[in-house]
Scaffold this motif. Structure first.
Motif, PDB file in Angstrom:
ATOM      1  N   THR A 107     -18.838 -25.851   6.956  1.00 52.21           N
ATOM      2  CA  THR A 107     -17.716 -26.758   6.695  1.00 52.21           C
ATOM      3  C   THR A 107     -18.052 -27.706   5.555  1.00 52.21           C
ATOM      4  O   THR A 107     -17.253 -27.910   4.627  1.00 52.21           O
ATOM      5  CB  THR A 107     -17.366 -27.549   7.963  1.00 52.21           C
ATOM      6  OG1 THR A 107     -17.006 -26.635   9.005  1.00 52.21           O
ATOM      7  CG2 THR A 107     -16.210 -28.509   7.710  1.00 52.21           C
ATOM      8  N   LYS A 108     -19.247 -28.288   5.601  1.00 52.22           N
ATOM      9  CA  LYS A 108     -19.668 -29.229   4.557  1.00 52.22           C
ATOM     10  C   LYS A 108     -19.725 -28.550   3.194  1.00 52.22           C
ATOM     11  O   LYS A 108     -19.165 -29.055   2.202  1.00 52.22           O
ATOM     12  CB  LYS A 108     -21.041 -29.801   4.917  1.00 52.22           C
ATOM     13  CG  LYS A 108     -21.659 -30.713   3.860  1.00 52.22           C
ATOM     14  CD  LYS A 108     -20.899 -32.011   3.745  1.00 52.22           C
ATOM     15  CE  LYS A 108     -21.604 -32.976   2.800  1.00 52.22           C
ATOM     16  NZ  LYS A 108     -20.833 -34.234   2.654  1.00 52.22           N
ATOM     17  N   THR A 158     -15.550 -28.025  16.114  1.00 52.57           N
ATOM     18  CA  THR A 158     -14.857 -26.778  16.446  1.00 52.57           C
ATOM     19  C   THR A 158     -15.362 -26.187  17.763  1.00 52.57           C
ATOM     20  O   THR A 158     -14.653 -25.400  18.393  1.00 52.57           O
ATOM     21  CB  THR A 158     -14.999 -25.740  15.312  1.00 52.57           C
ATOM     22  OG1 THR A 158     -16.386 -25.438  15.092  1.00 52.57           O
ATOM     23  CG2 THR A 158     -14.381 -26.265  14.019  1.00 52.57           C
ATOM     24  N   ASP A 174     -17.887 -34.415   7.352  1.00 55.45           N
ATOM     25  CA  ASP A 174     -17.669 -32.973   7.270  1.00 55.45           C
ATOM     26  C   ASP A 174     -18.509 -32.229   8.300  1.00 55.45           C
ATOM     27  O   ASP A 174     -18.033 -31.277   8.937  1.00 55.45           O
ATOM     28  CB  ASP A 174     -17.990 -32.462   5.866  1.00 55.45           C
ATOM     29  CG  ASP A 174     -17.053 -33.020   4.807  1.00 55.45           C
ATOM     30  OD1 ASP A 174     -15.855 -33.173   5.103  1.00 55.45           O
ATOM     31  OD2 ASP A 174     -17.521 -33.322   3.699  1.00 55.45           O
ATOM     32  N   ARG A 181     -11.493 -22.716   8.168  1.00 54.81           N
ATOM     33  CA  ARG A 181     -12.514 -22.320   7.207  1.00 54.81           C
ATOM     34  C   ARG A 181     -13.536 -21.375   7.837  1.00 54.81           C
ATOM     35  O   ARG A 181     -14.091 -20.500   7.163  1.00 54.81           O
ATOM     36  CB  ARG A 181     -13.237 -23.555   6.658  1.00 54.81           C
ATOM     37  CG  ARG A 181     -12.377 -24.436   5.774  1.00 54.81           C
ATOM     38  CD  ARG A 181     -13.061 -25.760   5.443  1.00 54.81           C
ATOM     39  NE  ARG A 181     -12.191 -26.610   4.644  1.00 54.81           N
ATOM     40  CZ  ARG A 181     -12.159 -26.616   3.305  1.00 54.81           C
ATOM     41  NH1 ARG A 181     -12.973 -25.826   2.632  1.00 54.81           N
ATOM     42  NH2 ARG A 181     -11.326 -27.402   2.664  1.00 54.81           N
ATOM     43  N   SER A 215     -16.996 -32.797  11.798  1.00 58.80           N
ATOM     44  CA  SER A 215     -15.751 -32.050  12.028  1.00 58.80           C
ATOM     45  C   SER A 215     -16.031 -30.566  12.202  1.00 58.80           C
ATOM     46  O   SER A 215     -15.352 -29.893  12.991  1.00 58.80           O
ATOM     47  CB  SER A 215     -14.751 -32.291  10.889  1.00 58.80           C
ATOM     48  OG  SER A 215     -15.252 -31.863   9.639  1.00 58.80           O
ATOM     49  N   GLY A 216     -17.020 -30.045  11.505  1.00 57.49           N
ATOM     50  CA  GLY A 216     -17.398 -28.645  11.718  1.00 57.49           C
ATOM     51  C   GLY A 216     -17.943 -28.405  13.113  1.00 57.49           C
ATOM     52  O   GLY A 216     -17.578 -27.441  13.795  1.00 57.49           O
ATOM     53  N   ARG A 249     -16.423 -27.505   1.524  1.00 57.00           N
ATOM     54  CA  ARG A 249     -15.605 -28.606   1.018  1.00 57.00           C
ATOM     55  C   ARG A 249     -16.166 -29.208  -0.273  1.00 57.00           C
ATOM     56  O   ARG A 249     -15.570 -30.140  -0.822  1.00 57.00           O
ATOM     57  CB  ARG A 249     -15.467 -29.686   2.101  1.00 57.00           C
ATOM     58  CG  ARG A 249     -14.557 -29.262   3.261  1.00 57.00           C
ATOM     59  CD  ARG A 249     -14.517 -30.287   4.372  1.00 57.00           C
ATOM     60  NE  ARG A 249     -13.592 -29.878   5.439  1.00 57.00           N
ATOM     61  CZ  ARG A 249     -13.568 -30.399   6.657  1.00 57.00           C
ATOM     62  NH1 ARG A 249     -14.432 -31.369   6.975  1.00 57.00           N
ATOM     63  NH2 ARG A 249     -12.724 -29.976   7.567  1.00 57.00           N
ATOM     64  N   ARG A 270     -21.677 -24.081  11.985  1.00 58.64           N
ATOM     65  CA  ARG A 270     -20.308 -24.573  11.912  1.00 58.64           C
ATOM     66  C   ARG A 270     -20.209 -25.782  10.972  1.00 58.64           C
ATOM     67  O   ARG A 270     -19.363 -25.826  10.076  1.00 58.64           O
ATOM     68  CB  ARG A 270     -19.826 -24.971  13.308  1.00 58.64           C
ATOM     69  CG  ARG A 270     -19.729 -23.830  14.321  1.00 58.64           C
ATOM     70  CD  ARG A 270     -19.402 -24.374  15.701  1.00 58.64           C
ATOM     71  NE  ARG A 270     -19.328 -23.383  16.754  1.00 58.64           N
ATOM     72  CZ  ARG A 270     -18.211 -22.774  17.161  1.00 58.64           C
ATOM     73  NH1 ARG A 270     -17.065 -23.066  16.569  1.00 58.64           N
ATOM     74  NH2 ARG A 270     -18.231 -21.902  18.150  1.00 58.64           N
ATOM     75  N   GLY A 271     -21.057 -26.771  11.202  1.00 59.67           N
ATOM     76  CA  GLY A 271     -21.012 -27.975  10.384  1.00 59.67           C
ATOM     77  C   GLY A 271     -21.486 -27.732   8.963  1.00 59.67           C
ATOM     78  O   GLY A 271     -20.918 -28.273   8.006  1.00 59.67           O
ATOM     79  N   ASP A 283      -8.926 -27.989  10.409  1.00 61.02           N
ATOM     80  CA  ASP A 283      -9.182 -27.444   9.076  1.00 61.02           C
ATOM     81  C   ASP A 283     -10.522 -26.714   9.056  1.00 61.02           C
ATOM     82  O   ASP A 283     -10.646 -25.630   8.482  1.00 61.02           O
ATOM     83  CB  ASP A 283      -9.194 -28.572   8.038  1.00 61.02           C
ATOM     84  CG  ASP A 283      -9.655 -28.099   6.673  1.00 61.02           C
ATOM     85  OD1 ASP A 283      -8.842 -27.515   5.933  1.00 61.02           O
ATOM     86  OD2 ASP A 283     -10.861 -28.276   6.353  1.00 61.02           O
ATOM     87  N   ALA A 284     -11.542 -27.303   9.687  1.00 59.68           N
ATOM     88  CA  ALA A 284     -12.851 -26.655   9.762  1.00 59.68           C
ATOM     89  C   ALA A 284     -12.753 -25.321  10.491  1.00 59.68           C
ATOM     90  O   ALA A 284     -13.364 -24.321  10.080  1.00 59.68           O
ATOM     91  CB  ALA A 284     -13.847 -27.581  10.472  1.00 59.68           C
TER      92      ALA A 284
END
Length: 341
Positions: free
Chosen positions: A61-62, A161, A154, A17, A157-158, A65, A57-58, A13-14
């Motif tokens: 993503t955070k 990637t 979050d 995004r 998970s970012g 969301r 990236r992280g 999902d990340a």
């Protein structure tokens, strides 16, 4: 979007995004380094990532969301520089206000770049003030959302990637990856990369590297429980000097990471210089720690196919020049015949 665990679904999902925003950094190979070290070696250069490190990236993503109706009060983060830039750039992309708590001795390029992305900066003294407490006070006063540097589902998970891209790129090029080496501070990148890789390439082993004196993750993995080290040791690896792994990240690393290695500043300087000489990459000391560890452990990894993550490239020009001047010649740096003090 959030769950109790970091899953491959969250990482995928990340990745969706981040499509069109994050750079899909390549896997680079040097025939000269392969020959010198006796292995097939690929580099994942996150120094070429937006904001100069994997942290975008992280952060994106955070922030992406966060529900739109909760974004109006902005975000606050604390960081020595790479997370700061990632959060500032992500907030700029999403039209959010960002306040960043940064140490007064952070590299000037990181402070200037963070401000350049439109963030407000609050400086603090690294050895006498609590950055998290400062951030919490600001968040309480403004109603801002705190964006932690690593210990967050979050964020992890970012960062994961990076690992997802490694797996996809290796599959596309029909490369069988035996081992992956990754720098580690609090563990956001490492735990995310390990989650993605173990899902996609379950036989690949993951290792970490951190600076001597701040090898809390290496010690914690060996002990099987979180260990805190006394802060205050000197290290040029400012991006990854954390006193203790995160609680979320450590549980992931304990399950999925095979172990780690501590590296000296001199070994890191040699790695920085070798990467510049052979790949023409500007990599900051913390970002080069995994390559320093690989050279240090070259006999362990001989004959294998290795991916080394280069996590960032935000380094002051004067400091970078100093590292190049103080490094050993390339042959000495790659054979271990160094002049380390």
């Amino acid at each position: 979007m959030n769950t109790e665990n970091v899953t491959i679904d969250l990482i995928e999902d990340a990745a969706e995004r981040l499509t069109g925003l994050a750079v899909r950094t390549p896997l680079l190979e040097s025939a000269q380094l392969n020959e010198a070290l006796g292995m097939r070696l690929f580099f994942k250069p996150e120094c070429l990532q937006r904001t100069g490190s994997f942290k975008f990236r992280g952060a994106y993503t955070k922030l992406s969301r966060i529900a739109p109706d909760k974004r109006k009060c902005g975000v606050v983060a604390y960081s020595s520089g790479n997370h700061a830039q990632g959060v500032a750039a992500a907030a700029q992309q999403l039209g959010m206000h960002a306040t960043i708590v940064m140490p007064s001795d952070a590299p000037r390029i990181k402070i200037d770049n963070t401000r350049g992305y439109g963030a407000d900066i609050v400086l603090y003294e690294r050895h006498s003030e609590d950055r998290q407490a400062i951030a919490e006070e600001i968040a309480g006063r403004n109603g801002s959302i705190i964006v932690p540097p690593f210990d967050d589902i979050d964020i992890i998970s970012g960062q994961g990637t990076v690992g997802l891209e490694i797996a996809r790129q290796a599959d596309y090029a029909n490369i069988g990856v035996d081992e992956v080496l990754c720098p580690v501070g609090g563990g956001g990148l490492l735990s995310g990369v390990a989650t993605a890789l173990k899902s996609k390439l379950p036989m690949t082993r993951i290792w970490c590297a951190e600076p001597a004196g701040y090898d809390d993750v290496v010690r914690s993995l060996a002990a099987g429980s979180r260990i805190a080290i006394e802060p205050g040791a000197a290290s040029i690896c400012d991006a990854i000097v954390t006193p203790q792994p995160g609680s979320i990240t450590f549980e992931i690393m304990k399950r999925l990471v095979s172990g780690g290695f501590a590296v000296s500043d001199h070994a890191v300087m040699n790695a920085v210089a070798a990467l510049f000489d052979r790949l023409k990459l500007v990599v900051e000391p913390g970002g080069a720690a995994a390559f320093a560890a690989l050279v240090q452990q070259r006999e362990r990894f001989a004959g294998k196919t290795i991916v080394v993550v280069l996590s960032g490239g935000n380094v002051d020009r004067a400091a970078f020049s100093t590292y190049l001047d103080r490094a050993d010649d390339l042959e000495g740096a790659l054979t271990g015949q160094t002049q380390e003090p």
